[in-house]
Design a protein around this motif. Sequence first.
Motif: not given
Length: 165
Positions: A8-19
Amino acid sequence: MTKIKSIFIVINLLLLIGYFNWSIYAKERILSEGKLVLIELAPVDPRSLMQGDYMHLNYKENTFLEKVKIPKRGFCLLKIDSNGIGHRIALIKDMRPLGNDEVVVKYFFDGNEYWPSIHIGAESYFFQEGKGKKYEAAKYGGLKIDRNGNSILVGLYNKDLKLIL
């Protein structure tokens, strides 16, 4: 349970970097494809004790002398003269076909009924401490505006329409 938390943390981090990357891409696109429009500034105090040297930008096109009902958000339609200076024609709620000498910039209305004003473009211009004297000559804010009404402040210009460096 900790494996699910890690995923969950890795997915959120990837979404944040993508944003963040998408946001940077969008701003770079405005800089490269946007139309440069100069908008006249109203005088303001160029100093803040908490933030250092900066200039609060108050565009002439923000102010309304008459009390009118203004939608909270919309577009400010600007007509561009031969010098590249934008002059407010109207506030419109939705996009419409534009002439060659017209652009729209997104605005928001702060709701002040006693001194109605809209906010377009950047409202602050920060500069190196001690360099404020040269920015006192600023007469125009240079905005790059894309076809969707998004804008980025690219610099301040003097009365001779020269970029202040």
